[in-house]
Enzyme design. Structure first.
Site, PDB file in Angstrom:
ATOM      1  N   VAL A  11       0.826  -1.214   0.000  1.00  0.00           N
ATOM      2  CA  VAL A  11       0.000   0.000   0.000  1.00  0.00           C
ATOM      3  C   VAL A  11       0.862   1.267   0.000  1.00  0.00           C
ATOM      4  CG1 VAL A  11      -1.576   1.352   1.461  1.00  0.00           C
ATOM      5  CG2 VAL A  11      -2.048  -1.044   0.994  1.00  0.00           C
ATOM      6  N   THR A 121      -5.421  -0.319   7.270  1.00  0.00           N
ATOM      7  CA  THR A 121      -6.751  -0.740   7.705  1.00  0.00           C
ATOM      8  C   THR A 121      -6.715  -0.947   9.219  1.00  0.00           C
ATOM      9  OG1 THR A 121      -7.071  -1.830   5.592  1.00  0.00           O
ATOM     10  CG2 THR A 121      -8.533  -2.500   7.385  1.00  0.00           C
ATOM     11  N   PHE A 152      -8.433   1.417  -0.705  1.00  0.00           N
ATOM     12  CA  PHE A 152      -9.260   0.356  -1.301  1.00  0.00           C
ATOM     13  C   PHE A 152      -8.593  -0.323  -2.489  1.00  0.00           C
ATOM     14  CE2 PHE A 152     -12.133   3.237   0.877  1.00  0.00           C
ATOM     15  CZ  PHE A 152     -12.878   2.351   1.645  1.00  0.00           C
ATOM     16  N   LEU A 153      -7.302  -0.041  -2.716  1.00  0.00           N
ATOM     17  CA  LEU A 153      -6.642  -0.632  -3.887  1.00  0.00           C
ATOM     18  C   LEU A 153      -6.636  -2.158  -3.793  1.00  0.00           C
ATOM     19  CD1 LEU A 153      -3.622  -1.810  -3.025  1.00  0.00           C
ATOM     20  CD2 LEU A 153      -3.029   0.591  -3.078  1.00  0.00           C
ATOM     21  N   LYS A 204     -14.056   0.871   5.859  1.00  0.00           N
ATOM     22  CA  LYS A 204     -13.080  -0.070   5.290  1.00  0.00           C
ATOM     23  C   LYS A 204     -13.327  -1.497   5.790  1.00  0.00           C
ATOM     24  CE  LYS A 204      -9.530  -1.812   3.345  1.00  0.00           C
ATOM     25  NZ  LYS A 204      -9.379  -2.012   1.921  1.00  0.00           N
ATOM     26  N   LYS A 251     -17.785 -15.666  -7.276  1.00  0.00           N
ATOM     27  CA  LYS A 251     -17.025 -16.722  -7.945  1.00  0.00           C
ATOM     28  C   LYS A 251     -16.784 -17.820  -6.901  1.00  0.00           C
ATOM     29  CE  LYS A 251     -14.522 -17.934 -11.554  1.00  0.00           C
ATOM     30  NZ  LYS A 251     -15.224 -18.603 -12.595  1.00  0.00           N
ATOM     31  N   GLY A 257      -8.289 -15.379   0.257  1.00  0.00           N
ATOM     32  CA  GLY A 257      -7.059 -15.406   1.062  1.00  0.00           C
ATOM     33  C   GLY A 257      -6.483 -14.009   1.048  1.00  0.00           C
ATOM     34  N   CYS A 260      -5.714  -9.250   3.437  1.00  0.00           N
ATOM     35  CA  CYS A 260      -6.796  -8.349   3.871  1.00  0.00           C
ATOM     36  C   CYS A 260      -8.050  -9.069   4.359  1.00  0.00           C
ATOM     37  CB  CYS A 260      -7.137  -7.382   2.756  1.00  0.00           C
ATOM     38  SG  CYS A 260      -5.808  -6.205   2.433  1.00  0.00           S
ATOM     39  N   ARG A 327       0.562 -14.095   1.186  1.00  0.00           N
ATOM     40  CA  ARG A 327       0.062 -14.048   2.566  1.00  0.00           C
ATOM     41  C   ARG A 327      -1.342 -14.655   2.621  1.00  0.00           C
ATOM     42  NH1 ARG A 327       1.372  -7.779   3.869  1.00  0.00           N
ATOM     43  NH2 ARG A 327       0.708  -7.603   1.711  1.00  0.00           N
TER      44      ARG A 327
HETATM   45  P1  NAD Z   1       3.202  -4.545   4.019  1.00  0.00           P
HETATM   46  O1  NAD Z   1       3.581  -5.493   5.083  1.00  0.00           O
HETATM   47  O2  NAD Z   1       3.440  -4.874   2.601  1.00  0.00           O
HETATM   48  O3  NAD Z   1       3.905  -3.136   4.291  1.00  0.00           O
HETATM   49  C1  NAD Z   1       4.063  -2.569   5.548  1.00  0.00           C
HETATM   50  C2  NAD Z   1       5.389  -1.807   5.558  1.00  0.00           C
HETATM   51  O4  NAD Z   1       5.496  -1.064   6.769  1.00  0.00           O
HETATM   52  C3  NAD Z   1       6.605  -2.738   5.516  1.00  0.00           C
HETATM   53  O5  NAD Z   1       7.464  -2.352   4.457  1.00  0.00           O
HETATM   54  C4  NAD Z   1       7.275  -2.523   6.873  1.00  0.00           C
HETATM   55  O6  NAD Z   1       8.671  -2.643   6.834  1.00  0.00           O
HETATM   56  C5  NAD Z   1       6.836  -1.111   7.193  1.00  0.00           C
HETATM   57  N1  NAD Z   1       6.896  -0.785   8.629  1.00  0.00           N
HETATM   58  C6  NAD Z   1       6.448  -1.504   9.673  1.00  0.00           C
HETATM   59  N2  NAD Z   1       6.661  -0.857  10.834  1.00  0.00           N
HETATM   60  C7  NAD Z   1       7.283   0.298  10.507  1.00  0.00           C
HETATM   61  C8  NAD Z   1       7.774   1.389  11.256  1.00  0.00           C
HETATM   62  N3  NAD Z   1       7.668   1.415  12.575  1.00  0.00           N
HETATM   63  N4  NAD Z   1       8.354   2.396  10.599  1.00  0.00           N
HETATM   64  C9  NAD Z   1       8.481   2.378   9.254  1.00  0.00           C
HETATM   65  N5  NAD Z   1       8.027   1.387   8.487  1.00  0.00           N
HETATM   66  C10 NAD Z   1       7.432   0.357   9.102  1.00  0.00           C
HETATM   67  O7  NAD Z   1       1.658  -4.255   4.245  1.00  0.00           O
HETATM   68  P2  NAD Z   1       0.582  -3.751   3.165  1.00  0.00           P
HETATM   69  O8  NAD Z   1       0.032  -4.913   2.413  1.00  0.00           O
HETATM   70  O9  NAD Z   1       1.134  -2.601   2.420  1.00  0.00           O
HETATM   71  O10 NAD Z   1      -0.585  -3.251   4.123  1.00  0.00           O
HETATM   72  C11 NAD Z   1      -0.452  -2.090   4.905  1.00  0.00           C
HETATM   73  C12 NAD Z   1      -1.811  -1.725   5.482  1.00  0.00           C
HETATM   74  O11 NAD Z   1      -2.716  -1.428   4.406  1.00  0.00           O
HETATM   75  C13 NAD Z   1      -2.471  -2.850   6.264  1.00  0.00           C
HETATM   76  O12 NAD Z   1      -3.210  -2.283   7.308  1.00  0.00           O
HETATM   77  C14 NAD Z   1      -3.424  -3.484   5.264  1.00  0.00           C
HETATM   78  O13 NAD Z   1      -4.506  -4.119   5.878  1.00  0.00           O
HETATM   79  C15 NAD Z   1      -3.872  -2.272   4.494  1.00  0.00           C
HETATM   80  N6  NAD Z   1      -4.328  -2.541   3.126  1.00  0.00           N
HETATM   81  C16 NAD Z   1      -3.663  -3.454   2.362  1.00  0.00           C
HETATM   82  C17 NAD Z   1      -4.070  -3.682   1.051  1.00  0.00           C
HETATM   83  C18 NAD Z   1      -3.354  -4.692   0.188  1.00  0.00           C
HETATM   84  O14 NAD Z   1      -3.915  -5.066  -0.839  1.00  0.00           O
HETATM   85  N7  NAD Z   1      -2.172  -5.140   0.546  1.00  0.00           N
HETATM   86  C19 NAD Z   1      -5.161  -2.967   0.512  1.00  0.00           C
HETATM   87  C20 NAD Z   1      -5.782  -2.011   1.314  1.00  0.00           C
HETATM   88  C21 NAD Z   1      -5.364  -1.810   2.627  1.00  0.00           C
END
Ligand code: NAD
Length: 428
Positions: A11, A121, A152-153, A204, A251, A257, A260, A327
């Site tokens: 994100v 989130t 929401f991506l 969300k 679907k 999985g 999220c 994941r």
């Molecule tokens: P991710 O694990 O890919 O990225 C999180 C990043 O935060 C990591 O690079 C980590 O090193 C960094 N981080 C952790 N603690 C830190 C700190 N103290 N200082 C600096 N950096 C730090 O996670 P993600 O998939 O990007 O998801 C992030 C959030 O967005 C989650 O809450 C997730 O639920 C939400 N979200 C994810 C998606 C998705 O499709 N992946 C979509 C919408 C919302």
């Protein structure tokens, strides 16, 4: 206005690059220095279509940069988008330790007014904890605001989702915070919905849980179809044409999985329970999803009876197509079940094999990794489709049939039309 993006994962990196593309002045930061080094040189550490090109293009302009110095990045910014992880804890609740850590760092570096934007989130009422943490640890009387701007991506189409959003949800408490958020997203001003923070946070979790419910609902219907003469694909089509229902997320298959839906439905369940709300509907949806793996393995056993020493081609390891993210991928659970049965597995995925090798190393005795779907199919007693990559939809079925020891396909994603594939003499 200088914007910091903390956390450059799936994100955060898209947010940093996307905001720069919208013309904002952005610095991205992360606690993993190697990640920042890689990104700074235009290298994207994940597989996300279109992201590398956009990163490179924006790095060339002077409004996007990355730094591993969190303190300096916070000090030099006016707005801070927090994009760190909120994974699941053992009791289903969201682990908010990364959010807390970042809140403390912001407090310690509060050298001017800052707007702290929750992009991760988070459970409803998280903003209260962020405000309390910053107030507890800050060393001066500098003002700050907190806003919620859930993301929401979808992985696999994250860049276009960010740059063409259906809606921008902005939860705020002050006019100043609202004005800043509206300015950042002025290009989408017709799509901005301004609410209070609790509402934005809940939108969300409520959205993701609803989509998970929809998938579990069609999977429940698919079990009825399996026991009757009904075809779940056609049931879904017939239902989906009703605009009140819609065709998306109907679907049937191995279930959801990813990082999220599973964690978000459980986090909503937990916060609902804590607040005294009956959340059994959410619990059942989660249970239906968990049971999908068992039902899939039962189907494999129905086709082959004993699985020990049988060879399986497993196609698709990422939790969904067009991403390398594994994941909470159903593939991991399917693989574990089959390994327990003593099966021999040949795995293939267009993008997720490197990530999967960290869970199931190449030297595992029952596992090998193939370079193509055809190599995976060679000598297999059955081929399992776990993720519906386009490459699998377009496979040369005659070639696959020839390569296999037994022409049996057990498709966890309903990729092929039943009648057509059976015409080829494949058991499906
Ligand atoms: P991710 O694990 O890919 O990225 C999180 C990043 O935060 C990591 O690079 C980590 O090193 C960094 N981080 C952790 N603690 C830190 C700190 N103290 N200082 C600096 N950096 C730090 O996670 P993600 O998939 O990007 O998801 C992030 C959030 O967005 C989650 O809450 C997730 O639920 C939400 N979200 C994810 C998606 C998705 O499709 N992946 C979509 C919408 C919302």
């Amino acid at each position: 206005m200088k914007i910091a993006v903390i956390g450059t994962g799936y994100v955060g990196l898209v947010t940093a690059v996307g905001l720069a593309e919208l013309g904002q002045n952005v610095i991205g930061t992360d606690k993993i220095t190697e990640k920042i080094d890689k990104i700074s040189s235009g290298d994207v550490p994940i597989y996300e279509p279109g992201l590398e090109e956009l990163l490179k293009a924006n790095l060339k302009k002077d409004n996007l940069s990355f730094s591993a110095d969190l303190n300096k990045t916070i000090q030099s910014s006016d707005v801070i988008f927090v994009c760190v992880g909120t994974p699941q804890r053992g009791d289903g609740s969201a682990d908010m330790s990364q959010m807390e850590e970042v809140s403390r760092m912001i407090a310690e570096n509060l050298n001017s007014y800052k707007l702290v934007v929750e992009k991760s989130t988070v459970p409803v009422m998280t903003s209260m904890w962020i405000k309390r943490t910053i107030s507890l640890y800050k060393k001066n009387e500098m003002a700050f605001d907190v806003a919620s701007n859930p993301e929401f991506l979808r992985e696999g189409s994250a860049v276009s989702d960010f740059l063409n959003p259906d809606r921008i949800i902005v939860g705020i408490e002050t006019d100043k915070a609202r004005d800043i958020m509206v300015e950042i997203y002025k290009k989408f001003k017709d799509r901005i919905i301004v609410t209070n923070i609790d509402t934005a946070e809940l939108i969300k979790h409520a959205s993701n849980s609803f989509l998970a419910l929809k998938i579990s609902y069609i999977n429940l219907i698919s079990e009825l179809c399996d026991r009757t003469n009904a075809d779940v694909e056609k049931v879904a089509k017939g239902m989906g044409l009703d605009p009140r229902i819609g065709e998306l997320f109907l679907k049937a298959g191995l279930g959801y999985g990813g990082s999220c839906f599973p964690k978000d439905i459980r986090a909503l369940t937990k916060i609902g329970e804590d607040l005294g709300v009956n959340v059994n509907l959410l619990k059942e949806a989660d249970k239906i999803n968990i049971d999908r793996i068992k039902i899939f393995v039962e189907k494999i056993k129905k086709a082959l009876w004993i699985l020990k020493d049988k060879k399986f081609a497993i196609l698709g390891l990422s939790f969904k197509p067009e991403t390398d993210d594994i994941r909470e991928a159903p593939s991991i659970k399917v693989i574990r079940e089959l390994l327990d049965e003593g099966a021999l597995l040949r795995l293939y995925d267009p993008e997720a094999m490197d990530n999967m090798k960290e869970i199931f190393p190449e030297e595992s005795p029952q596992i090998t990794y193939a370079q193509s779907l055809y190599e995976a199919a060679e000598g297999a007693n059955a081929l399992l489709i776990v993720t519906e990559w386009d490459e699998f939809k377009e496979m040369d079925l005659q070639r696959v049939k020839k390569a296999m020891a037994n022409p049996i396909i057990i498709d966890g994603r309903n990729v092929f039309e039943l009648s057509k594939i059976r015409e080829l003499g494949i058991e499906y």
